[in-house]
Design a protein around this motif. Structure first.
Motif, PDB file in Angstrom:
ATOM      1  N   LYS A  16       1.275 -11.787   5.884  1.00  0.00           N
ATOM      2  CA  LYS A  16       0.762 -10.683   5.151  1.00  0.00           C
ATOM      3  C   LYS A  16       1.516  -9.932   4.325  1.00  0.00           C
ATOM      4  CE  LYS A  16      -3.540 -12.351   6.566  1.00  0.00           C
ATOM      5  NZ  LYS A  16      -4.149 -13.389   5.636  1.00  0.00           N
ATOM      6  N   GLY A  17       2.719 -10.298   4.214  1.00  0.00           N
ATOM      7  CA  GLY A  17       3.596  -9.422   3.498  1.00  0.00           C
ATOM      8  C   GLY A  17       3.216  -9.160   1.983  1.00  0.00           C
ATOM      9  N   LEU A  18       2.779 -10.160   1.222  1.00  0.00           N
ATOM     10  CA  LEU A  18       2.192 -10.103  -0.084  1.00  0.00           C
ATOM     11  C   LEU A  18       1.172  -8.931  -0.088  1.00  0.00           C
ATOM     12  CD1 LEU A  18       2.074 -10.866  -2.944  1.00  0.00           C
ATOM     13  CD2 LEU A  18       0.540 -12.891  -2.435  1.00  0.00           C
ATOM     14  N   ASP A  19       0.222  -8.952   0.991  1.00  0.00           N
ATOM     15  CA  ASP A  19      -0.995  -7.935   0.960  1.00  0.00           C
ATOM     16  C   ASP A  19      -0.258  -6.567   1.078  1.00  0.00           C
ATOM     17  OD1 ASP A  19      -2.828  -9.913   0.972  1.00  0.00           O
ATOM     18  OD2 ASP A  19      -3.386  -9.980   2.863  1.00  0.00           O
ATOM     19  N   ILE A  20       0.783  -6.292   1.642  1.00  0.00           N
ATOM     20  CA  ILE A  20       1.350  -5.030   1.971  1.00  0.00           C
ATOM     21  C   ILE A  20       2.053  -4.567   0.613  1.00  0.00           C
ATOM     22  CG2 ILE A  20       3.289  -3.870   2.996  1.00  0.00           C
ATOM     23  CD1 ILE A  20       2.971  -5.546   5.554  1.00  0.00           C
ATOM     24  N   LEU A  21       2.640  -5.353   0.069  1.00  0.00           N
ATOM     25  CA  LEU A  21       3.342  -4.985  -1.197  1.00  0.00           C
ATOM     26  C   LEU A  21       2.251  -4.773  -2.546  1.00  0.00           C
ATOM     27  CD1 LEU A  21       6.154  -7.718  -1.592  1.00  0.00           C
ATOM     28  CD2 LEU A  21       6.430  -5.413  -1.067  1.00  0.00           C
ATOM     29  N   LEU A  22       1.243  -5.811  -2.719  1.00  0.00           N
ATOM     30  CA  LEU A  22       0.239  -5.405  -3.209  1.00  0.00           C
ATOM     31  C   LEU A  22      -0.741  -3.906  -2.890  1.00  0.00           C
ATOM     32  CD1 LEU A  22      -1.398  -8.733  -3.725  1.00  0.00           C
ATOM     33  CD2 LEU A  22      -0.066  -7.472  -5.480  1.00  0.00           C
ATOM     34  N   GLN A  23      -1.008  -3.719  -1.491  1.00  0.00           N
ATOM     35  CA  GLN A  23      -1.429  -2.412  -1.251  1.00  0.00           C
ATOM     36  C   GLN A  23      -0.674  -1.272  -1.753  1.00  0.00           C
ATOM     37  OE1 GLN A  23      -0.673  -0.054   1.276  1.00  0.00           O
ATOM     38  NE2 GLN A  23      -2.638   1.118   0.858  1.00  0.00           N
ATOM     39  N   ILE A  24       0.655  -1.405  -1.617  1.00  0.00           N
ATOM     40  CA  ILE A  24       1.936  -0.251  -1.762  1.00  0.00           C
ATOM     41  C   ILE A  24       1.523   0.091  -3.429  1.00  0.00           C
ATOM     42  CG2 ILE A  24       4.099   0.398  -2.036  1.00  0.00           C
ATOM     43  CD1 ILE A  24       4.474  -1.265   0.581  1.00  0.00           C
TER      44      ILE A  24
END
Length: 705
Positions: free
Chosen positions: A475-483
């Motif tokens: 879920k690294g992509l989710d973290i970046l998009l959330q940031i």
């Protein structure tokens, strides 16, 4: 790889020679009040004449008080820099140099003796020698033999009390100023025999004499290999090492400076100094109350660290790292520079790297990357390069925000840029296996700052083979998009997340140019340029904006499903010989038809959007790709929102992808224009951005298998 302080030697300091003089001497210049109104030139002339008149008299009858006052008068005038040239031009050098040896040695027996005259002569010559252009003139008049003779006379130096301390100190200071940055005079001091008495005077009972002798040796050792060797051969090292432990800051400062110059560029002397037991006293000076001594000892430890591999470890084992790290937080820029220099050298040893991080060295080194001092910044960069060599440090560097710091800092010199690139490359090479697992553990914690640092670092440094694991499965992509879309995060976080997503997109090949080539196999029939709007064999005519356009059904049938339905289906156009086109301008229609007939067309900027709409309406995929490419090439911060809407309205996914990537790449500029509008646009893009990046990451993973 060199550091910013590799070439540092200690020049030593010119002696200002401004100690307080006796009241009687300071208030009278050859019998005249000190505030006399005579010009400087006339004062110099009168004083020089007095000295010359008195020195031709028999030694036993000369008025020594008058002679001393005359010499002192020249010294007083020479204290003012503007007067130095006038004093020299007035003949003072030729008059004063003979005073160094005017009185027989047996005459030096009282405060009014020839010793006082010599002291004033040394003082005057030392002041005049502060200006480099006068150094050779003074030496050529024979000053060096006289100064060396004074030094030798006081060896061995008697214990306290001693009336000669002031004289010998002035002689040593005069030699310091004469030799300052003067290669030939340094060598002449050696050939005149000046080094042995200076070494002997290091053992003086008088602290000022010790400092003066050490200061002279420091200057003589600067960039002069023959002088260095003779200083060591004369047995200076044991005394210098003892001086390192003196309570007097002036003594240990000069001593560490001498040792620093001795060891520079001489591995043999460096080993000898260490064998004599200098390491621990030098480490002790890191905690001195004297900033200059701290600075010199840090530099010296950096030099010691290059001697043998084992000494890097010994320096750390003996407690050097904690005070060096403390020095990184000093307000003194040079102190920080030397501490970073020493840590950089120590960090090139694998046994030291984890210890420096464990002792808290990482945060201040990263902070120094923002310095506006080139040497300081480069020394910090070199230290970080060493720390990145140890796998045990990688996760700590990432958690501390080291990757963002190294990528975003404004580097002042090219060597620093090269060093940082090598450090990032070193980090990239080590982020795999257990190191990657350590970082992933941090990324999945609840700490938002840690998630941000690890996800953005991995977007830039993770290997292609690990992208799917990191950004899809973990879920690294989710973290970046959330940031990126979190209004609670600051602008810097948003910018870093955008940059990381763009880097990730590049790795996933999502930033590839729009492919304008037709997808094989293609049923397209290209009749050629000559048949565009040509009556020859034409079987259908279009009416556009009142103008006719002659076409050929076979070419249109093969071009798209829209035309195929028009001519093969149950529409009225099937049998019509003339078909009106109500919603397209003639120039746009002509460009569309030219692409159908030739397979290509130059998409002019002023018709690109209309042509895209027409291509979508008539399902002309090759033309649509040409339009997408043309519009994408003209993207700007001003038209981004409109172009993205265009991509959605006319089913242009590649154009939409380019809009998203443009938004990431130019995030800071776009965000500053109208944050509310841009935030809304970004939120609109995020679902599709996630979908497309996930698709590309999975495709990348499949291709690499």
């Amino acid at each position: 790889m060199s550091t910013g302080s590799d070439t540092v030697e200690r020049k030593g300091h010119k002696r200002k020679l401004t100690d307080t003089l006796t009241p009687s001497a300071a208030s009278v210049v050859d019998g005249a009040p000190a505030d006399a109104t005579e010009s400087t030139i006339s004062q110099v002339s009168r004083l020089v004449e007095t000295i010359q008149r008195l020195t031709v008299q028999p030694v036993e009858t000369v008025d020594r008080v008058a002679l001393r006052r005359a010499a002192h008068g020249l010294a007083e005038l020479s204290k003012t820099e503007a007067n130095v040239e006038l004093v020299v031009q007035g003949g003072a050098v030729a008059a004063v140099v003979p005073l160094l040896s005017h009185f027989p040695v047996s005459e030096h027996d009282s405060s009014s003796s020839g010793e006082e005259v010599e002291k004033e002569a040394c003082f005057t010559l030392g002041l005049l020698a502060i200006k480099q252009e006068h150094q050779h003139a003074i030496a050529d008049q024979g000053a060096l033999p006289g100064l060396v003779a004074i030094l030798k006379r006081f060896v061995p130096f008697p214990g306290p009390p001693s009336t000669g301390a002031s004289t010998v100190r002035r002689a040593a200071d005069a030699i310091t100023n004469l030799a300052h940055e003067n290669v030939s005079i340094k060598s002449r001091v050696r050939t005149e025999g000046g080094i042995p008495p200076l070494v002997a005077l290091l053992g003086s009972y008088d602290a000022k004499v010790q400092r003066a002798a050490a200061g002279a040796l420091r200057t003589l050792a600067f960039k002069n290999e023959d002088n260095k060797n003779q200083i060591v051969e004369c047995g200076a090292l044991p005394t210098l090492i003892q001086m390192l432990q003196a309570d007097d800051a002036g003594i240990h400062y000069e001593a560490v400076g001498v040792i620093g110059n001795l060891v520079h560029s001489s591995i043999h002397i460096k080993r000898q100094v260490l064998e004599e037991g200098a390491l621990q006293p030098v480490i002790g000076l890191l905690s001195s109350s004297c900033t200059e001594s701290q600075r010199e000892s840090a530099l010296l430890l950096g030099q010691f660290a290059t001697t043998d591999h084992e000494f890097k470890a010994k320096i750390v084992q003996r407690g050097a790292v904690p005070p060096l790290i403390t020095m990184l937080g000093s307000s003194d820029v040079q102190l920080k520079e030397m501490a970073a220099f020493a840590l950089g050298r120590l960090a090139q040893n694998v046994d030291n790297q984890a210890g420096i991080v464990q002792a808290g060295g990482l945060p201040p080194l990263l902070e120094l990357m923002a310095s506006r001092n080139g040497n300081l910044q480069h020394n910090a960069a070199f230290a970080l390069y060493g720390l990145a060599d140890n796998e045990d440090n990688i996760a700590a560097i990432v958690r501390q925000g080291g990757v963002q710091c190294l990528q975003d800092c404004e580097l002042l010199v090219q060597p620093s840029k090269d060093c940082v690139q090598k450090t990032l490359k070193r980090l990239e090479e080590k982020i795999a296996g257990k190191v990657l697992n350590q970082i992933l553990y941090s990324m999945n914690c609840s700490d938002a700052v840690m998630q941000h640092r690890t996800a953005t670092a991995l977007a830039r440094l993770a290997r292609e083979a690990d992208l799917k694991t990191v950004f899809v499965e973990r879920k690294g992509l989710d973290i970046l998009l959330q940031i990126l879309t979190d209004p609670k995060r600051d602008a810097l976080c948003h910018k870093e997340a955008a940059g990381a997503l763009f880097e990730l997109a590049k790795k996933a090949n999502a930033t590839a140019p729009i492919d304008c080539a037709p997808a094989p196999p293609t049923p397209q029939v290209y009749l050629g340029e000559q048949y565009v709007n040509n009556l020859t064999l034409s079987d259908v005519t279009f009416l556009v904006e009142g103008q006719t356009f002659h076409a050929h059904r076979i070419a249109l049938l093969a071009s798209s499903d829209t035309f195929r339905a028009m001519f093969d289906g149950h529409y009225k156009e099937k049998e019509a010989s003339t078909i009106p086109i109500p919603n397209i301008r003639y120039c746009v229609f002509e460009s569309m038809m030219r692409c159908i007939y030739t397979g290509s067309v130059d998409v002019a900027p002023d018709v690109a959007e209309e042509l895209l709409q027409a291509a979508d309406q008539y399902m002309l995929e090759p033309l649509k790709r040409l339009c997408e490419a043309a519009i994408a090439a003209d993207l700007s911060t001003d038209n981004l929102a409109d172009v993205y809407s265009l991509s959605e309205n006319f089913n242009a996914p590649q154009l939409g992808r380019h809009c998203m990537l443009y938004a990431l790449e130019h995030y800071e500029e776009l965000e500053s224009q109208d944050s509310n509008d841009f935030s809304a646009l970004l939120c609109k893009m995020v679902p599709e951005l996630k979908e497309r990046l996930t698709e590309q990451l999975l495709k990348k993973q499949t291709a690499s298998m």
